[in-house]
Design a protein around this motif. Structure first.
Motif, mmCIF file in Angstrom:
data_model
loop_
_atom_site.group_PDB
_atom_site.id
_atom_site.type_symbol
_atom_site.label_atom_id
_atom_site.label_comp_id
_atom_site.label_asym_id
_atom_site.label_seq_id
_atom_site.Cartn_x
_atom_site.Cartn_y
_atom_site.Cartn_z
ATOM 1 N N ASN A 7 -47.365 55.472 -14.539
ATOM 2 C CA ASN A 7 -46.583 55.406 -13.310
ATOM 3 C C ASN A 7 -47.498 55.331 -12.090
ATOM 4 N N ALA A 8 -48.535 56.175 -12.064
ATOM 5 C CA ALA A 8 -49.460 56.179 -10.935
ATOM 6 C C ALA A 8 -50.230 54.867 -10.845
ATOM 7 N N LEU A 9 -50.676 54.346 -11.984
ATOM 8 C CA LEU A 9 -51.418 53.087 -11.995
ATOM 9 C C LEU A 9 -50.549 51.940 -11.486
ATOM 10 N N ARG A 10 -49.302 51.934 -11.906
ATOM 11 C CA ARG A 10 -48.394 50.876 -11.469
ATOM 12 C C ARG A 10 -48.158 50.941 -9.955
ATOM 13 N N ASN A 11 -48.050 52.151 -9.405
ATOM 14 C CA ASN A 11 -47.780 52.292 -7.977
ATOM 15 C C ASN A 11 -49.011 52.053 -7.108
ATOM 16 N N ILE A 12 -50.142 52.576 -7.546
ATOM 17 C CA ILE A 12 -51.364 52.452 -6.750
ATOM 18 C C ILE A 12 -52.070 51.132 -6.998
ATOM 19 N N ILE B 248 -59.455 52.519 -9.456
ATOM 20 C CA ILE B 248 -60.899 52.522 -9.708
ATOM 21 C C ILE B 248 -61.636 53.148 -8.524
ATOM 22 N N ARG B 249 -61.206 52.812 -7.301
ATOM 23 C CA ARG B 249 -61.845 53.394 -6.116
ATOM 24 C C ARG B 249 -61.654 54.908 -6.067
ATOM 25 N N ILE B 250 -60.478 55.382 -6.472
ATOM 26 C CA ILE B 250 -60.223 56.821 -6.503
ATOM 27 C C ILE B 250 -61.154 57.507 -7.499
ATOM 28 N N LEU B 251 -61.306 56.919 -8.687
ATOM 29 C CA LEU B 251 -62.158 57.519 -9.710
ATOM 30 C C LEU B 251 -63.625 57.492 -9.303
ATOM 31 N N PHE C 184 -61.487 66.431 -5.462
ATOM 32 C CA PHE C 184 -60.675 65.233 -5.716
ATOM 33 C C PHE C 184 -61.262 63.942 -5.163
ATOM 34 N N GLY C 185 -62.282 64.063 -4.350
ATOM 35 C CA GLY C 185 -62.846 62.866 -3.770
ATOM 36 C C GLY C 185 -62.126 62.453 -2.495
ATOM 37 N N GLY C 186 -62.811 61.630 -1.716
ATOM 38 C CA GLY C 186 -62.268 61.233 -0.426
ATOM 39 C C GLY C 186 -61.061 60.331 -0.505
ATOM 40 N N ARG C 187 -61.013 59.430 -1.494
ATOM 41 C CA ARG C 187 -59.893 58.486 -1.576
ATOM 42 C C ARG C 187 -58.574 59.193 -1.892
ATOM 43 N N LEU C 188 -58.604 60.094 -2.872
ATOM 44 C CA LEU C 188 -57.377 60.803 -3.219
ATOM 45 C C LEU C 188 -56.967 61.737 -2.083
#
Length: 524
Positions: free
Chosen positions: A106-111, A117-120, A145-149
């Motif tokens: 669901n998250a992959l489909r929405n994002i 990949i940028r989030i990871l 969580f990193g800057g993107r998330l």
């Protein structure tokens, strides 16, 4: 009030105050609680309001705890009136709905794969080279969580909830409210891994008629056992002699400042008043530095617009977190919590929650305009048509959440030692400790206060540090532990939980021994 050495004055009839009264009577019956409550309904933040038979919460309250004493009280007071509820919640972000807890597909489909990949990669970067300082909420979250998330899910929602930039919120709020949950854990859980996070529980207990049912029943049991409950009674003075509170001064809530004060004595005092109000009302006042520190404490206010729709369940969720696009912060579907909250099953009851400050544009908006705003935002989000709203109610709640800003720790370091010197006084609960407790820890602080009256020596200021568990998350790990953090959505104040009672008819009055204890208040 009876002036004997076994009278305990309790300031506030919310979860902490009523728990204290209940435990005082339950253990040996030597002490007689007298509760002063400014409102005309019990429950505080965990009360249940009512509009033409539709019952609704001041926010949503799951019942889940690891504290045996709290679980025992819930069961003892409510018994079979506690029901089991399946959890369903989502996040609305940039026009799309994300399942919460996270479901990777669901998250992959929405994002989209590119942004995923940028989030990871951002997560990996901050895991390898974390910020050496974790003073602020922003630093704490990005390290985990990193800057993107953080940019996607934490910054905008935290700003909406608190009305201040996340970098001005202290890291200890995140450490208290967002622990033992990482992005990796959420992903593995969604693929069938073992769920160790309390925020990802799939079902929870809930009073059949809403959280206020618990406190309505508790209040009735307290009065039947000989306790006293004075509703609509505001505490305006706490007279002290040296370091001992000798009398409580009260007047009717809506009486003017020139109205006479009624004075009553007690051997002990348990207060759940917010600390700023408490310090202002002690007479003679504490030292100037204590008074100045109390004025630095800040609070976030809250209002809920309940809309009754002419059709059932516009969405299946218990609640939806709304990050962007509109002013509303969270949306409740009260029939998804309990069908008995809605008297007509062909209709629905929707709670639109707004975070604000007393006196700002939202707070001051007339009720009819707030109802129109809520209806239009419900349609803007694609959940229901505005013209399906048949009626609504507005409830404003000041000082709903203590703010963890740059000043609060310094202020508490001045207030706490002075209050601790008072010989017969204890402060409990969320605002009484200026700690973002959930209801189980507010209740536990009250239980410990009762034990202290009997000779124990509990430090109430550390209740939710010493006991592992918050309703949403477990107690924070030491700074040196492996970084963990929250999933992407529920960074919002959660008022707590409640207990329950016998079957309640339509809103009205339930007679107690020393007066009338109201059931859910009717909003007109």
């Amino acid at each position: 009030m009876t002036q004997d050495h076994h009278t305990v004055a309790i300031l506030g009839a919310g979860p902490a105050g009523l728990t204290a009264a209940y435990c005082l009577q339950k253990q040996d019956g030597r002490y007689r609680p007298v509760i002063f409550e400014a409102q005309h309904i019990v429950g505080g933040l965990s009360r249940t309001e009512c509009l033409d038979g539709y019952r609704f919460d001041i926010g949503g309250h799951r019942f889940f705890t690891k504290i045996p004493e709290i679980e025992a009280m819930w069961r003892e007071v409510l018994g079979k009136e506690m029901i089991r509820v399946q959890r369903q919640s989502r996040i609305h972000y940039r026009g799309k709905f994300f399942d919460y807890p996270l479901k990777p597909l669901n998250a992959l489909r929405n994002i989209g794969p590119y942004e995923t990949i940028r989030i990871l990669l951002s997560l990996l970067k901050w895991r390898v080279r974390p910020s050496p300082r974790e003073d602020t909420f922003t630093q704490w979250v990005i390290n985990r969580f990193g800057g993107r998330l953080y940019m996607h899910f934490f910054h905008s929602y935290t700003l909406k909830v608190w009305g201040t930039q996340p970098q001005e919120i202290r890291a200890d709020w995140a450490a208290q409210r967002i622990q033992n949950l990482s992005l990796w854990r959420a992903i593995t859980t969604s693929f069938g891994g073992r769920n160790k996070s309390r925020s990802l529980i799939e079902e929870f207990d809930y009073p059949r008629l809403g959280p206020g049912q618990m406190w309505e029943e508790t209040a009735q049991q307290v009065t039947k056992a000989g306790g006293e409950l004075q509703l609509g009674t505001e505490v305006v003075k706490l007279r002290r002699d040296g370091m001992r509170i000798t009398e409580i001064g009260t007047r009717p809530r809506h009486a003017g400042p020139d109205a006479p004060i009624t004075w009553a004595a007690a051997s002990h005092v348990i207060s759940s008043l917010d600390l700023r109000t408490l310090i202002r009302r002690i007479d003679p006042p504490p030292p100037p530095e204590v008074c100045a520190a109390a004025e630095k404490l800040r609070y976030r206010d809250f209002l809920i617009v309940t809309l009754i729709l002419d059709h059932p369940d516009p969405f299946p969720d218990n609640w939806i977190y709304v990050h962007t696009d509109v002013k509303v912060g969270r949306i409740q579907n009260f029939r998804a919590w309990s069908r008995d909250m809605v008297p007509d099953q062909h209709t629905s009851s929707i709670g639109m929650e707004y975070f604000c400050q007393k006196g700002d544009g939202l707070w001051a908006m007339p009720d009819d305009e707030l109802r129109a705003l809520a209806a239009s935002e419900l349609e803007q989000l694609g959940l229901a048509k505005a013209n399906t709203v048949i009626k609504g109610a507005v409830i404003r709640q000041p000082k709903a959440y203590p703010v963890y800003d740059n000043e609060y720790q310094k202020a508490l370091s001045v207030i706490r030692p002075w209050l601790s010197q008072l010989e017969n006084f204890q402060t409990v609960g969320r605002n009484g400790l200026h700690r973002y407790n959930n209801q189980d820890h507010s209740m536990l602080s009250a239980m410990y206060a009762v034990e202290n009256i009997r000779g124990a020596n509990h430090d109430l200021w550390n209740v939710n540090v010493e006991r592992s568990y918050h309703e949403e998350f477990e107690v924070a790990k030491p700074a040196a532990a492996e970084p963990d953090g929250p999933a992407a959505a529920p960074l919002r104040p959660d008022p707590g939980s409640a207990l329950g009672s016998q079957s309640f008819p339509a809103p009205g009055w339930a007679k107690g021994k020393d007066g009338q204890v109201p059931t859910a208040r009717t909003v007109r």
